[in-house]
Design an enzyme around this catalytic site. Structure first.
Site, PDB file in Angstrom:
ATOM      1  N   ASP A 199      -4.878  -5.762   6.561  1.00  0.00           N
ATOM      2  CA  ASP A 199      -5.901  -6.495   5.816  1.00  0.00           C
ATOM      3  C   ASP A 199      -6.849  -7.221   6.782  1.00  0.00           C
ATOM      4  O   ASP A 199      -6.405  -7.839   7.750  1.00  0.00           O
ATOM      5  CB  ASP A 199      -5.163  -7.523   4.939  1.00  0.00           C
ATOM      6  CG  ASP A 199      -6.037  -8.205   3.912  1.00  0.00           C
ATOM      7  OD1 ASP A 199      -6.595  -7.510   3.065  1.00  0.00           O
ATOM      8  OD2 ASP A 199      -6.123  -9.452   3.943  1.00  0.00           O
ATOM      9  N   GLU A 259     -14.956  -4.677   7.978  1.00  0.00           N
ATOM     10  CA  GLU A 259     -16.098  -5.057   7.141  1.00  0.00           C
ATOM     11  C   GLU A 259     -16.694  -3.829   6.452  1.00  0.00           C
ATOM     12  O   GLU A 259     -16.693  -2.738   7.010  1.00  0.00           O
ATOM     13  CB  GLU A 259     -17.178  -5.663   8.031  1.00  0.00           C
ATOM     14  CG  GLU A 259     -17.062  -7.138   8.205  1.00  0.00           C
ATOM     15  CD  GLU A 259     -18.205  -7.568   9.086  1.00  0.00           C
ATOM     16  OE1 GLU A 259     -19.226  -7.996   8.533  1.00  0.00           O
ATOM     17  OE2 GLU A 259     -18.084  -7.421  10.305  1.00  0.00           O
TER      18      GLU A 259
HETATM   19  C1  GLC Z   1      -8.714  -8.068   1.459  1.00  0.00           C
HETATM   20  C2  GLC Z   1      -8.037  -7.636   0.190  1.00  0.00           C
HETATM   21  C3  GLC Z   1      -8.441  -8.593  -0.892  1.00  0.00           C
HETATM   22  C4  GLC Z   1      -7.981  -9.982  -0.519  1.00  0.00           C
HETATM   23  C5  GLC Z   1      -8.555 -10.378   0.859  1.00  0.00           C
HETATM   24  C6  GLC Z   1      -7.917 -11.625   1.379  1.00  0.00           C
HETATM   25  O1  GLC Z   1     -10.084  -7.956   1.352  1.00  0.00           O
HETATM   26  O2  GLC Z   1      -8.385  -6.304  -0.101  1.00  0.00           O
HETATM   27  O3  GLC Z   1      -7.936  -8.213  -2.139  1.00  0.00           O
HETATM   28  O4  GLC Z   1      -8.400 -10.914  -1.471  1.00  0.00           O
HETATM   29  O5  GLC Z   1      -8.327  -9.374   1.793  1.00  0.00           O
HETATM   30  O6  GLC Z   1      -6.601 -11.349   1.804  1.00  0.00           O
END
Ligand code: GLC
Length: 507
Positions: A199, A259
């Site tokens: 993530d 990004e």
């Molecule tokens: C990523 C995930 C999203 C989450 C964010 C913060 O973008 O896909 O769902 O809210 O990270 O962890």
């Protein structure tokens, strides 16, 4: 040479909360996924990427973790996970987990220790700064809106959170943080998982001097100008470490969320020299205007920009963005699926897109997402025409509303209908599996009439041509070949509005 499974295969992005609920709490769970593995095998995908199911107060639906190595009771137990993994592997399906390294939940024991006192050994595991004239340390903003800093009264300092205040950012410059997260990876790799989707990779490091972000010409904060809160030089070294850990376990894959609209040199930079991410997620298809010329130009540029040693990838939907059928309009769904599943590179298919699922309007009183706007793309998977679309028991209350169209748009109805979007997706996945030109052939753009996107996938054994009419009018195309599959029923004559065809070309 045999292609690795993650190059050859299709990844199914499975939002666990919304897939199948077996215990009647209205939230999907791991036993629910296990119960549906036969369906996923039937569909023909190769791997599932599971959204976070770790212990979490669910303020950001699992992206706020309190224990990275245990299953939240909402989703089941560690034993349920082991069972899911064994059953997936027994069917030849791989399992990819979501790894959330940038932040934890505010309720994580690490943060509890960190905020307890300035002297705590865990203090530096998070990012703490003194107020400046009673204000936050600088002008950084959270992706979710508002300042990225929240004051902790007890110790009189601000902590940094790139997302919600309930998601404090870890300090990745601290070696113990890195080691702790490496241990998390090893924990799951040892259990046998096939890889991670990491993530928010580009947020891991922040400017060491905590400089203010530049403002736009009106003196306003502009996210596109942000250069200190993310994308710091050392990030690539951190990824190299994550890759080393992954590579210690043969056959695993490291995918990274970066990004959305990264310029190509930056996007492909995340491959490193084959020592960073196997697949930095390419989100561009979500944003390019859905017109043949623009798509052709981007696809060609991207295909050429991916280094020789690396492998492309494609995404048409996600749990953070409006669904494909809603963004593009229902007429475009089949050609879009054909594009996703015939391009060179690994496709990631978002759950429900194989049914042509649309965003489901969620009334304000039922909204669940703390950032606005993401609920409609996360609604329960419709399995049947029955109560709650078969997602949860009839007496249960699904955590988000089931789409009203589930009566006809559901797995059971579509699996029995040879003309359904589900049957079509299955045929596409089958075509991709059985034609080496689709999994490993080169990509060559082909000039075509206006509004038509055409490309070849060439391989020493066969050459395929894909033509997609992205317009609402019929178009005669000058191509000949043996039709293998169409988005529509018949495969002869001019392309119908929104029709796509895969053809084999004679040499
Ligand atoms: C990523 C995930 C999203 C989450 C964010 C913060 O973008 O896909 O769902 O809210 O990270 O962890």
């Amino acid at each position: 040479m045999e292609l690795s499974w993650w190059k050859r295969g299709t990844i199914y992005h499975l939002y666990v909360r919304s897939f199948a609920d077996t215990d009647g709490d209205g939230v999907g769970d791991l036993p629910g996924v296990t119960a549906r593995l036969d369906h996923l095998s039937w569909l023909g995908i190769d791997a599932i990427w599971l959204s976070p199911f770790y212990r979490s107060p669910q303020r950001d639906f699992g992206y706020d973790i309190t224990d990275h190595t245990d299953v939240d009771p909402l989703f089941g137990t560690l034993a349920d996970f082991d069972h899911l993994l064994a059953e997936a592997h027994r069917r030849g399906l791989r399992v990819i987990l979501d790894l959330v390294p940038n932040h934890t939940s505010i309720d994580h024991p690490w943060f509890a220790a960190s905020r307890a006192s300035r002297e705590d050994p865990r203090r530096e595991w998070y990012i703490w700064r003194d107020p400046v004239d009673g204000d936050p340390p600088n002008n950084w903003r959270a992706v979710t809106g508002g300042s990225a800093w929240t004051l902790d009264e007890r110790t009189g300092q601000y902590y940094l959170h790139s997302f919600l205040p309930e998601q404090p950012d870890l300090n990745w410059r601290h070696p113990e943080v890195r080691l702790a997260m490496h241990e998390v990876m090893r924990f799951w790799l040892e259990r046998g998982v096939d890889g991670f989707r990491v993530d928010m990779v580009d947020y891991l490091l922040k400017d060491e001097l905590f400089r203010d972000e530049p403002l736009d010409e009106h003196g306003r904060y502009e996210p596109a100008l942000a250069r200190y809160q993310l994308n710091q030089a050392g990030t690539l070294d951190l990824l190299r470490e994550l890759r080393e850990i992954t590579d210690a376990y043969p056959g695993r894959v490291l995918i990274g969320e970066v990004e959305y609209r990264l310029p190509l040199p930056r996007l492909t930079g995340y491959y490193g020299h084959g020592d960073m991410l196997h697949l930095p997620i390419n989100f561009w298809l979500l944003f390019i205007p859905w017109r043949a010329a623009e798509l052709q130009a981007f696809i060609t540029d991207y295909d050429r920009a991916v280094p020789e040693h690396a492998w492309p990838n494609w995404v048409l939907g996600s749990h953070d963005i409006s669904r494909m059928a809603t963004r593009l309009g229902p007429d475009h769904v089949r050609a879009a699926l054909m594009l996703l599943l015939t391009l060179r590179g690994t496709p990631v298919l978002y759950y429900g897109d194989e049914l042509g699922m649309t965003d489901v309007p969620v009334p304000a009183c039922q909204a669940r997402d703390p950032w606005e706007g993401r609920d409609p793309a996360r609604t329960p998977m419709p399995w049947t025409s029955g109560p709650n679309a078969g997602f949860c028991p009839p007496e249960a209350h699904p955590w988000l509303p089931v789409g009203a169209d589930h009566v006809h748009r559901n797995v059971t109805v579509q699996a029995a209908d040879p003309r359904s979007t589900l049957t079509f997706t299955r045929a596409l996945l089958d075509l991709r599996r059985t034609h080496c030109a689709l999994s490993r052939g080169s990509y060559e753009p082909v000039p075509a009439p206006e509004g038509v996107l055409a490309y070849r996938r060439d391989h020493p054994d066969e050459d395929l041509l894909i033509v997609l009419n992205l317009t609402g009018s019929p178009v005669a195309v000058p191509f000949r070949g043996t039709p293998l599959l169409s988005t529509h029923e018949e495969t002869a004559g001019p392309l119908r509005p929104h029709e796509g065809r895969v053809m084999e070309i004679m040499r």
